[in-house]
Scaffold this motif. Structure first.
Motif, mmCIF file in Angstrom:
data_model
loop_
_atom_site.group_PDB
_atom_site.id
_atom_site.type_symbol
_atom_site.label_atom_id
_atom_site.label_comp_id
_atom_site.label_asym_id
_atom_site.label_seq_id
_atom_site.Cartn_x
_atom_site.Cartn_y
_atom_site.Cartn_z
ATOM 1 N N HIS A 1 0.836 -1.205 0.000
ATOM 2 C CA HIS A 1 0.000 0.000 0.000
ATOM 3 C C HIS A 1 0.870 1.254 0.000
ATOM 4 C CE1 HIS A 1 -3.885 -1.875 0.334
ATOM 5 N NE2 HIS A 1 -3.513 -2.579 1.379
ATOM 6 N N ARG A 2 1.935 1.225 0.765
ATOM 7 C CA ARG A 2 2.805 2.392 0.863
ATOM 8 C C ARG A 2 3.435 2.710 -0.494
ATOM 9 N NH1 ARG A 2 7.809 4.172 1.353
ATOM 10 N NH2 ARG A 2 8.267 5.850 2.835
ATOM 11 N N GLU A 3 3.914 1.691 -1.178
ATOM 12 C CA GLU A 3 4.536 1.895 -2.484
ATOM 13 C C GLU A 3 3.531 2.439 -3.500
ATOM 14 O OE1 GLU A 3 7.793 1.776 -3.276
ATOM 15 O OE2 GLU A 3 7.968 1.542 -1.095
ATOM 16 N N LEU A 4 2.304 1.941 -3.447
ATOM 17 C CA LEU A 4 1.267 2.422 -4.371
ATOM 18 C C LEU A 4 0.952 3.890 -4.119
ATOM 19 C CD1 LEU A 4 -0.932 1.917 -6.527
ATOM 20 C CD2 LEU A 4 -2.471 1.343 -4.647
ATOM 21 N N ILE A 5 0.753 4.237 -2.850
ATOM 22 C CA ILE A 5 0.429 5.625 -2.504
ATOM 23 C C ILE A 5 1.566 6.553 -2.913
ATOM 24 C CG2 ILE A 5 0.039 7.208 -0.564
ATOM 25 C CD1 ILE A 5 -1.444 4.823 0.806
ATOM 26 N N LYS A 6 2.796 6.135 -2.672
ATOM 27 C CA LYS A 6 3.959 6.944 -3.065
ATOM 28 C C LYS A 6 3.983 7.146 -4.584
ATOM 29 C CE LYS A 6 9.008 7.005 -3.088
ATOM 30 N NZ LYS A 6 10.259 6.278 -2.727
ATOM 31 N N LYS A 7 3.726 6.088 -5.347
ATOM 32 C CA LYS A 7 3.738 6.171 -6.812
ATOM 33 C C LYS A 7 2.680 7.152 -7.314
ATOM 34 C CE LYS A 7 1.820 2.967 -9.365
ATOM 35 N NZ LYS A 7 1.520 1.679 -10.067
ATOM 36 N N LYS A 8 1.521 7.176 -6.662
ATOM 37 C CA LYS A 8 0.416 8.028 -7.116
ATOM 38 C C LYS A 8 0.639 9.502 -6.782
ATOM 39 C CE LYS A 8 -2.224 4.648 -8.688
ATOM 40 N NZ LYS A 8 -2.638 4.534 -10.107
ATOM 41 N N ILE A 9 1.206 9.775 -5.597
ATOM 42 C CA ILE A 9 1.332 11.172 -5.175
ATOM 43 C C ILE A 9 2.613 11.832 -5.677
ATOM 44 C CG2 ILE A 9 -0.071 10.764 -3.120
ATOM 45 C CD1 ILE A 9 2.495 10.905 -1.444
ATOM 46 N N THR A 10 3.617 11.042 -6.085
ATOM 47 C CA THR A 10 4.905 11.622 -6.506
ATOM 48 C C THR A 10 4.766 12.607 -7.661
ATOM 49 O OG1 THR A 10 6.194 9.744 -5.679
ATOM 50 C CG2 THR A 10 7.200 11.087 -7.411
ATOM 51 N N PRO A 11 4.129 12.250 -8.785
ATOM 52 C CA PRO A 11 4.018 13.229 -9.880
ATOM 53 C C PRO A 11 3.215 14.461 -9.504
ATOM 54 C CG PRO A 11 2.668 11.271 -10.327
ATOM 55 C CD PRO A 11 3.519 10.945 -9.151
ATOM 56 N N VAL A 12 2.237 14.316 -8.624
ATOM 57 C CA VAL A 12 1.426 15.458 -8.184
ATOM 58 C C VAL A 12 2.284 16.419 -7.370
ATOM 59 C CG1 VAL A 12 -0.572 16.178 -6.823
ATOM 60 C CG2 VAL A 12 -0.683 14.085 -8.190
ATOM 61 N N ILE A 13 3.078 15.876 -6.451
ATOM 62 C CA ILE A 13 3.954 16.712 -5.620
ATOM 63 C C ILE A 13 4.985 17.433 -6.485
ATOM 64 C CG2 ILE A 13 5.733 16.675 -3.820
ATOM 65 C CD1 ILE A 13 4.235 14.330 -2.543
ATOM 66 N N GLU A 14 5.598 16.703 -7.407
ATOM 67 C CA GLU A 14 6.629 17.298 -8.272
ATOM 68 C C GLU A 14 6.047 18.418 -9.121
ATOM 69 O OE1 GLU A 14 8.050 13.854 -10.315
ATOM 70 O OE2 GLU A 14 9.500 13.346 -8.746
ATOM 71 N N LYS A 15 4.843 18.226 -9.652
ATOM 72 C CA LYS A 15 4.187 19.261 -10.454
ATOM 73 C C LYS A 15 3.887 20.498 -9.610
ATOM 74 C CE LYS A 15 -0.041 20.208 -13.063
ATOM 75 N NZ LYS A 15 -1.394 19.705 -13.432
ATOM 76 N N ARG A 16 3.386 20.277 -8.400
ATOM 77 C CA ARG A 16 3.052 21.413 -7.528
ATOM 78 C C ARG A 16 4.303 22.191 -7.132
ATOM 79 N NH1 ARG A 16 -1.667 19.143 -3.398
ATOM 80 N NH2 ARG A 16 -3.174 18.546 -5.014
ATOM 81 N N LEU A 17 5.391 21.503 -6.856
ATOM 82 C CA LEU A 17 6.628 22.188 -6.477
ATOM 83 C C LEU A 17 7.148 23.045 -7.636
ATOM 84 C CD1 LEU A 17 8.448 19.372 -4.477
ATOM 85 C CD2 LEU A 17 7.653 21.555 -3.558
ATOM 86 N N ARG A 18 7.041 22.532 -8.858
ATOM 87 C CA ARG A 18 7.463 23.318 -10.029
ATOM 88 C C ARG A 18 6.621 24.583 -10.163
ATOM 89 N NH1 ARG A 18 7.596 18.268 -12.627
ATOM 90 N NH2 ARG A 18 5.583 18.736 -13.640
ATOM 91 N N GLU A 19 5.315 24.424 -9.994
ATOM 92 C CA GLU A 19 4.409 25.568 -10.115
ATOM 93 C C GLU A 19 4.623 26.571 -8.985
ATOM 94 O OE1 GLU A 19 0.596 23.719 -10.215
ATOM 95 O OE2 GLU A 19 0.734 23.167 -12.347
ATOM 96 N N MET A 20 4.912 26.074 -7.770
ATOM 97 C CA MET A 20 5.201 26.970 -6.645
ATOM 98 C C MET A 20 6.439 27.820 -6.942
ATOM 99 S SD MET A 20 4.486 24.290 -3.503
ATOM 100 C CE MET A 20 5.281 25.304 -2.246
ATOM 101 N N LYS A 21 7.458 27.179 -7.523
ATOM 102 C CA LYS A 21 8.709 27.881 -7.826
ATOM 103 C C LYS A 21 8.514 28.889 -8.946
ATOM 104 C CE LYS A 21 13.585 26.979 -8.830
ATOM 105 N NZ LYS A 21 14.615 25.926 -9.081
ATOM 106 N N GLU A 22 7.775 28.496 -9.994
ATOM 107 C CA GLU A 22 7.566 29.371 -11.149
ATOM 108 C C GLU A 22 6.645 30.545 -10.839
ATOM 109 O OE1 GLU A 22 6.060 26.682 -14.030
ATOM 110 O OE2 GLU A 22 7.977 25.633 -14.325
ATOM 111 N N SER A 23 5.615 30.313 -10.037
ATOM 112 C CA SER A 23 4.599 31.345 -9.782
ATOM 113 C C SER A 23 4.932 32.239 -8.602
ATOM 114 C CB SER A 23 3.231 30.683 -9.553
ATOM 115 O OG SER A 23 2.858 29.903 -10.654
ATOM 116 N N GLY A 24 5.754 31.763 -7.703
ATOM 117 C CA GLY A 24 6.115 32.569 -6.542
ATOM 118 C C GLY A 24 4.905 32.968 -5.715
ATOM 119 N N ASP A 25 4.797 34.283 -5.432
ATOM 120 C CA ASP A 25 3.693 34.771 -4.603
ATOM 121 C C ASP A 25 2.336 34.657 -5.296
ATOM 122 O OD1 ASP A 25 5.525 35.383 -2.662
ATOM 123 O OD2 ASP A 25 5.729 37.489 -3.266
#
Length: 433
Positions: free
Chosen positions: A239-263
């Motif tokens: 279960h842990r591996e599945l949850i990690k696989k599903k949330i990883t691309p979402v987290i990476e996308k959000r971090l990119r958008e946080m960095k690009e958009s700033g405030d």
């Protein structure tokens, strides 16, 4: 020669038994100077009260309370455990520097060890939940209703026998809980929702194993369980591996958008985003850490909620005399509502349903609950009895919830409207640490 060897083995066995009993007794000697609660006498060494405690817990605790009073101790699975009733229970809950619910939980359920994390890993979790979920519940109310309707349509549709009810409730609430934790888009992922529904259920059989190894040493069972979860394959790891696989691309996308958009970045409203914002450094985050926090969040929500809903269904079926009024209250709210969903203020107006829920909680409480571990070198109760550091103390919650002075004359009966028009907030007595 064979007879001599057999005699040697017998002598070694008896010698080991004597050393074990001596060790247990010597451990207790250092506490003899304290005025400890009475230890209820028991028939069998080492086993102590274990059989009586698990065979008929309710009546056994009731009998001990009648004979030994407000506070007493039992010897269960190799440990002396103290029990307190209603008069002293508040002293456990209010003195959070002397008693810890979290430390007691770690002793019985070393979740951090299962995740291969340090003990302090979950220390901030209750505060994070309070700030990011309990404090912002209005942000999730409509979303939960929307996903709950979807889930009910999928699981029940035009009618289906709920057998077994607990399993159905786990799948029904997994979707709205997933929407709250990882967002509505991911809550449509059936594989992920299935994992949300089953992760706790697949975990529990391991925890249901009786800690018989504690008869040898108080912490042997715990250590064996830690080894199983760290080094052997089990459903929890999958279960842990599945949850990690599903949330990883979402987290990476959000971090990119946080960095690009700033405030100018508009944060998604879900628990995953809160963890990402809290744990990231320079727009990078340890996804394993986020995954483990998500696992803890799931564990703390899905099983407890589905269990309670099953209790509600049970009480509703067994007490049909209350059904009409509860439905009428909901129908009135439905007719007066002009929107698709209900606000927290509207939900709060269902006072009969609120009372029914509280009464269900009251009658289905564990007879013994809210175990705490003593943190200070010793603690002295108001009646003069003392418990040493490390002592586990249980609250006789069944006695409290069936007490006539607290609950009224007919405390042994289910009354759905017991708390109607009464000031009875469903909050804890004090901070639980």
């Amino acid at each position: 020669m064979g007879v001599m060897l057999n005699d040697t083995y017998v002598q070694l066995a008896f010698g080991s038994l004597i050393m074990l009993v001596s060790y247990v007794l010597l451990r207790r000697v250092k506490y003899l100077k304290l005025k400890e609660p009475p230890l209820v006498p028991y028939k069998y060494p080492i086993i102590g009260h274990t059989n009586d405690f698990y065979k008929d817990n309710k009546n056994f605790i009731k009998k001990c309370h009648a004979e030994y009073g407000e506070i007493f101790s039992l010897f269960v699975f190799g440990k002396v455990i103290t029990f307190v009733g209603k008069e002293l229970s508040c002293e456990i809950l209010k003195n959070h520097k002397d008693f810890s619910f979290i430390e007691a939980s770690r002793e019985n359920f070393p979740f951090e060890n299962f995740l291969n994390r340090p003990n302090e890993f979950t220390d901030t979790f209750p505060k994070m939940v309070q700030i990011n979920l309990s404090g912002q519940i209005k942000l999730y109310t409509e979303r939960v209703q929307r996903q709950l309707i979807k889930s009910i349509d999928e699981m029940i549709g035009n009618g289906k026998v709920l057998e077994p009810p607990l399993k159905f409730f786990q799948f029904i609430i997994a979707k709205p809980i997933a929407a709250t934790m990882v967002g509505e888009e991911l809550s449509d992922d059936k594989e992920l929702v299935n994992s949300f529904a089953n992760v706790t259920t697949d975990f529990i059989p391991f925890l249901s194993i009786s800690p018989v190894l504690n008869f040898i040493h108080p912490y042997l069972h715990q250590q064996v369980m830690i080894i199983v979860f760290k080094y052997l394959n089990n459903p929890f790891k999958m279960h842990r591996e599945l949850i990690k696989k599903k949330i990883t691309p979402v987290i990476e996308k959000r971090l990119r958008e946080m960095k690009e958009s700033g405030d100018n970045y508009v944060s998604p409203i879900d628990i995953l985003q809160r963890y990402t914002e809290l744990l990231h450094k320079d727009y990078t985050v340890d996804i394993d850490v986020v995954t483990d926090y998500m696992i803890i969040s799931i564990f703390a929500s899905v099983h407890t909620t589905s269990n309670f809903l099953t209790f509600c269904l049970h009480e509703l079926v067994n007490n049909p005399q209350f059904l009409k009024e509860i439905l009428e209250e909901q129908e009135q709210l439905y007719k007066s509502n002009e929107k698709s969903y209900y606000s927290t203020e509207q939900i709060a107006r269902m006072e009969k349903l609120d009372s029914f829920i509280k009464e269900t909680l009251r009658v289905n409480v564990n007879n013994v609950a809210l175990q705490h571990k003593t943190l200070s070198s010793y603690f002295t109760f108001s009646n003069g009895y003392q418990v040493p550091k490390g002592r586990l103390v249980n609250i006789c919650s069944g006695e409290i919830h069936s007490d006539k002075e607290l609950q009224g004359q007919y405390a042994d009966e289910f009354n759905a409207f017991r708390y109607l028009k009464k000031n009875s907030p469903a909050t804890r007595a004090d901070k639980v640490s």
